[in-house]
Design a protein around this motif. Sequence first.
Motif, PDB file in Angstrom:
ATOM      1  N   ASP A   1      44.541  59.390  44.600  1.00 21.70           N
ATOM      2  CA  ASP A   1      43.335  59.001  44.007  1.00 21.70           C
ATOM      3  C   ASP A   1      43.685  58.574  42.649  1.00 21.70           C
ATOM      4  OD1 ASP A   1      41.192  60.059  45.449  1.00 21.70           O
ATOM      5  OD2 ASP A   1      41.757  61.907  44.832  1.00 21.70           O
ATOM      6  N   VAL A   2      43.389  57.231  42.332  1.00 22.65           N
ATOM      7  CA  VAL A   2      43.920  56.689  41.116  1.00 22.65           C
ATOM      8  C   VAL A   2      42.575  56.347  40.198  1.00 22.65           C
ATOM      9  CG1 VAL A   2      45.079  54.833  39.968  1.00 22.65           C
ATOM     10  CG2 VAL A   2      45.843  55.438  42.088  1.00 22.65           C
ATOM     11  N   LEU A   3      42.657  57.146  39.223  1.00 20.92           N
ATOM     12  CA  LEU A   3      41.350  56.948  38.319  1.00 20.92           C
ATOM     13  C   LEU A   3      41.607  55.990  37.220  1.00 20.92           C
ATOM     14  CD1 LEU A   3      40.719  60.737  37.999  1.00 20.92           C
ATOM     15  CD2 LEU A   3      39.936  59.178  39.589  1.00 20.92           C
ATOM     16  N   LEU A   4      40.694  55.102  37.039  1.00 22.37           N
ATOM     17  CA  LEU A   4      40.713  53.819  36.177  1.00 22.37           C
ATOM     18  C   LEU A   4      39.288  53.855  35.411  1.00 22.37           C
ATOM     19  CD1 LEU A   4      42.406  51.052  38.531  1.00 22.37           C
ATOM     20  CD2 LEU A   4      43.598  52.717  37.041  1.00 22.37           C
ATOM     21  N   ARG A   5      39.360  53.005  33.936  1.00 18.20           N
ATOM     22  CA  ARG A   5      38.256  52.606  33.497  1.00 18.20           C
ATOM     23  C   ARG A   5      38.165  51.320  32.965  1.00 18.20           C
ATOM     24  NH1 ARG A   5      38.395  52.397  28.081  1.00 18.20           N
ATOM     25  NH2 ARG A   5      40.313  52.853  26.877  1.00 18.20           N
ATOM     26  N   ALA A   6      36.860  51.050  32.922  1.00 13.49           N
ATOM     27  CA  ALA A   6      36.994  49.488  32.421  1.00 13.49           C
ATOM     28  C   ALA A   6      37.463  49.103  31.084  1.00 13.49           C
ATOM     29  CB  ALA A   6      35.386  49.060  32.636  1.00 13.49           C
ATOM     30  N   ASN A   7      37.789  47.911  30.904  1.00 12.19           N
ATOM     31  CA  ASN A   7      38.199  47.433  29.693  1.00 12.19           C
ATOM     32  C   ASN A   7      39.503  48.299  29.063  1.00 12.19           C
ATOM     33  OD1 ASN A   7      38.344  45.624  27.258  1.00 12.19           O
ATOM     34  ND2 ASN A   7      37.199  47.113  26.124  1.00 12.19           N
ATOM     35  N   CYS A   8      40.222  48.737  30.016  1.00 10.74           N
ATOM     36  CA  CYS A   8      41.521  49.559  29.665  1.00 10.74           C
ATOM     37  C   CYS A   8      42.839  48.769  29.865  1.00 10.74           C
ATOM     38  CB  CYS A   8      41.582  50.986  30.330  1.00 10.74           C
ATOM     39  SG  CYS A   8      42.947  51.739  30.258  1.00 10.74           S
ATOM     40  N   VAL A   9      43.802  48.830  28.825  1.00 12.03           N
ATOM     41  CA  VAL A   9      44.932  47.928  29.026  1.00 12.03           C
ATOM     42  C   VAL A   9      45.513  48.365  30.551  1.00 12.03           C
ATOM     43  CG1 VAL A   9      46.545  49.642  28.039  1.00 12.03           C
ATOM     44  CG2 VAL A   9      47.152  47.337  27.770  1.00 12.03           C
ATOM     45  N   VAL A  10      45.442  49.291  30.928  1.00 10.69           N
ATOM     46  CA  VAL A  10      45.950  49.798  32.448  1.00 10.69           C
ATOM     47  C   VAL A  10      45.002  50.256  33.313  1.00 10.69           C
ATOM     48  CG1 VAL A  10      48.324  50.200  31.742  1.00 10.69           C
ATOM     49  CG2 VAL A  10      46.577  52.281  31.343  1.00 10.69           C
ATOM     50  N   GLY A  11      43.820  49.324  33.170  1.00  9.83           N
ATOM     51  CA  GLY A  11      42.710  49.861  33.822  1.00  9.83           C
ATOM     52  C   GLY A  11      41.996  48.825  34.732  1.00  9.83           C
ATOM     53  N   ILE A  12      40.726  48.402  34.289  1.00 15.49           N
ATOM     54  CA  ILE A  12      40.019  47.159  35.083  1.00 15.49           C
ATOM     55  C   ILE A  12      39.544  46.514  33.967  1.00 15.49           C
ATOM     56  CG2 ILE A  12      37.848  46.760  36.502  1.00 15.49           C
ATOM     57  CD1 ILE A  12      38.063  49.611  37.157  1.00 15.49           C
ATOM     58  N   PRO A  13      40.218  45.072  33.910  1.00 18.26           N
ATOM     59  CA  PRO A  13      40.049  44.171  32.875  1.00 18.26           C
ATOM     60  C   PRO A  13      38.771  43.426  33.264  1.00 18.26           C
ATOM     61  CG  PRO A  13      41.555  43.325  34.428  1.00 18.26           C
ATOM     62  CD  PRO A  13      41.379  44.704  34.828  1.00 18.26           C
ATOM     63  N   GLU A  14      38.243  43.214  32.021  1.00 12.91           N
ATOM     64  CA  GLU A  14      36.803  42.354  32.179  1.00 12.91           C
ATOM     65  C   GLU A  14      37.157  41.036  31.505  1.00 12.91           C
ATOM     66  OE1 GLU A  14      34.394  44.924  29.379  1.00 12.91           O
ATOM     67  OE2 GLU A  14      33.765  46.378  31.139  1.00 12.91           O
ATOM     68  N   HIS A  15      36.323  39.854  32.419  1.00 16.67           N
ATOM     69  CA  HIS A  15      36.478  38.519  31.918  1.00 16.67           C
ATOM     70  C   HIS A  15      36.078  38.334  30.311  1.00 16.67           C
ATOM     71  CE1 HIS A  15      35.328  34.555  31.951  1.00 16.67           C
ATOM     72  NE2 HIS A  15      36.114  34.394  32.883  1.00 16.67           N
ATOM     73  N   PRO A  16      36.763  37.855  29.617  1.00 15.42           N
ATOM     74  CA  PRO A  16      38.026  36.822  29.779  1.00 15.42           C
ATOM     75  C   PRO A  16      39.434  37.509  29.670  1.00 15.42           C
ATOM     76  CG  PRO A  16      37.138  36.340  27.996  1.00 15.42           C
ATOM     77  CD  PRO A  16      36.096  37.461  28.316  1.00 15.42           C
ATOM     78  N   THR A  17      39.348  38.719  29.688  1.00 17.02           N
ATOM     79  CA  THR A  17      40.666  39.280  29.318  1.00 17.02           C
ATOM     80  C   THR A  17      41.974  38.786  30.051  1.00 17.02           C
ATOM     81  OG1 THR A  17      39.599  41.540  28.977  1.00 17.02           O
ATOM     82  CG2 THR A  17      41.961  41.681  29.381  1.00 17.02           C
ATOM     83  N   CYS A  18      42.904  38.500  29.197  1.00 12.22           N
ATOM     84  CA  CYS A  18      44.294  37.895  29.988  1.00 12.22           C
ATOM     85  C   CYS A  18      44.966  38.832  30.570  1.00 12.22           C
ATOM     86  CB  CYS A  18      44.968  37.044  28.675  1.00 12.22           C
ATOM     87  SG  CYS A  18      46.291  36.109  29.260  1.00 12.22           S
TER      88      CYS A  18
END
Length: 593
Positions: free
Chosen positions: A321-338
């Motif tokens: 299980d890999v636990l991620l969160r949105a808008n995290c530098v090592v997670g789930i990027p949100e548009h328009p994050t590079c």
Amino acid sequence: MSTRASETFDPALLAVLSNRFDAIVREMTNTLLRSGRSAVLNMARDFSCTIVTGDNRLLAAAEGLPVHISGSHLQTAAMTELHPEYREGDAYLHNDPYLGNTHHADHTILAPVFVDGEHLFTAVAKAHQADAGNSLPTTYMPFTADIYEEGALSFPCVKVQSDYRDIEDVIRMCRRRIRVPDQWYGDYLATLGSARIAERRLKELAAKYGSEVLKAFVEEWFDYSERRMRHALSQMPSGRYIGSGTHDPIPAVPDGIPVKVIVEIDAEAERATIDLRDNIDCVPAGLNQSEATAINNVTTGLFNVLDPDIPHNAGTFRRIDVLLRANCVVGIPEHPTCCSMATTNVADRLINATQSAFAEIGDGWGLAEGGNGMGIGWGVVSGADWRRGGAPYVNQLIIGSNGGPAGPTCDGWLTWALPCAAGLLYRDSVEVDEQKYPIHVESLNIVTDGGGAGEHRGAPPARIVYGPKHDPMTVAYVADGRLNPPRGVRGGLDGHPSYAALLDLDTGVEQELPTLGQREVGPRERVVGIDAGGGGYGSPLRRDPASVLHDVVEGWVSRHAAEEIYGVRFTGSDSDDTLAVDAGATETARGSS
């Protein structure tokens, strides 16, 4: 765990088919390697191939790069969701980091494979591009705040073939925006050919065994893989292990980018949970991870400390299980994050942090940190070759060499390359690079004392010097590890820090360059780079004196370091082949340390 298939499926046939699927992926790989046009494909092999089931589960990856493969199912899921009418003969171009891809530079071809009208598999071929249409001539843009500044062409799973024929509008878009259109198109055809080879072979396999047998195999193979993973996790001590690291500072992030990985092993439940949520938000730079790379890299760190024979597929992933969160530098990027650099640098830090966390358990567990980041020897070179009519060129060189991490039973690999590649990238031929591009490589040497000392030694990095033959050349590089070099574990010492400089051939003066950057290099200048060395494992005073002697003779360790760090004393001279270990003096020196 299902026992349905295992009660009826012939184990010999299981072995035959698992190897047959693997062989198909290897043929895909060979096709891309042999027919790719850019050096980054046909020499360095910066690409990966996989087979995914029709219901979006990773089935076979062979020798795909770790950073590429684990998210393949996320890309095929985007295909089935966005194109519910997909059919035989279709192919999709996908490089969108918000829909399961790694970063924009990795152009992926997805080809659904049908047997008797049923979508059984999807062939996935992912190839790193020499140029992806970025605003600057490099596929790595560390200083860009968002994708608009990055400028890459973005294809959110766009149909590129229908009825086995190119959709010319898409091809024209790429040829118009990419600086080396003929080179890109050659690489596109190679990637497409790789996927179509898989389609052909999978249809032949289905014709031989029947689709029902193949479907039964898939379920048993996943169940077998899960059993292997369950057993491996049951043998680990239960506990909570924390790994950390920090990417060197850049202008947009002056304090650097800290990375924290929390791994929980529940041996009784036979599960691993990797939590990345306790990290900073996305940064205004190209160093953010995409969802695919965040998952790929921590699972790679886990696999690095397990039995290497465990299959890497959806069955294995059932236990992680890999636990991620949105808008995290090592997670789930949100548009328009590079996410321009999602496949290296912070990616390498994630792998290092994960594998080194297990060293907390005690001797015999975990790995040190390996050399990370892509320095001068991995630079993207570009310019105009006036000997060939001023034709533009863009290509990433892969002639550098980061040092591999030491482990509990062996020294680090000299051929490590990067944590996210783990020895699977090939290094360019210097001679071929010099023929294809107007560059000259002055020297390429192993750095003495570059590997972190330890009972098992980290591998040393390379020092490289190169520049243009005649006309100015731009070099873009994205090194890491100058201020925060790879760390040793269990008493092992850190690896050599990275280094980048500009050498003036007329004065002989080297001007140190920033960790990451882009620089125009004139004909009377050379870039100088040293990659990062691998960290050591265990106290250097426990290293076998015979191994220290070997390293001194080979020039990997200096005699001074052998005596001062490893506590080894010698008789004779290293200049006349009489150098030998003085066992008594060594025992005395180590006993007094």
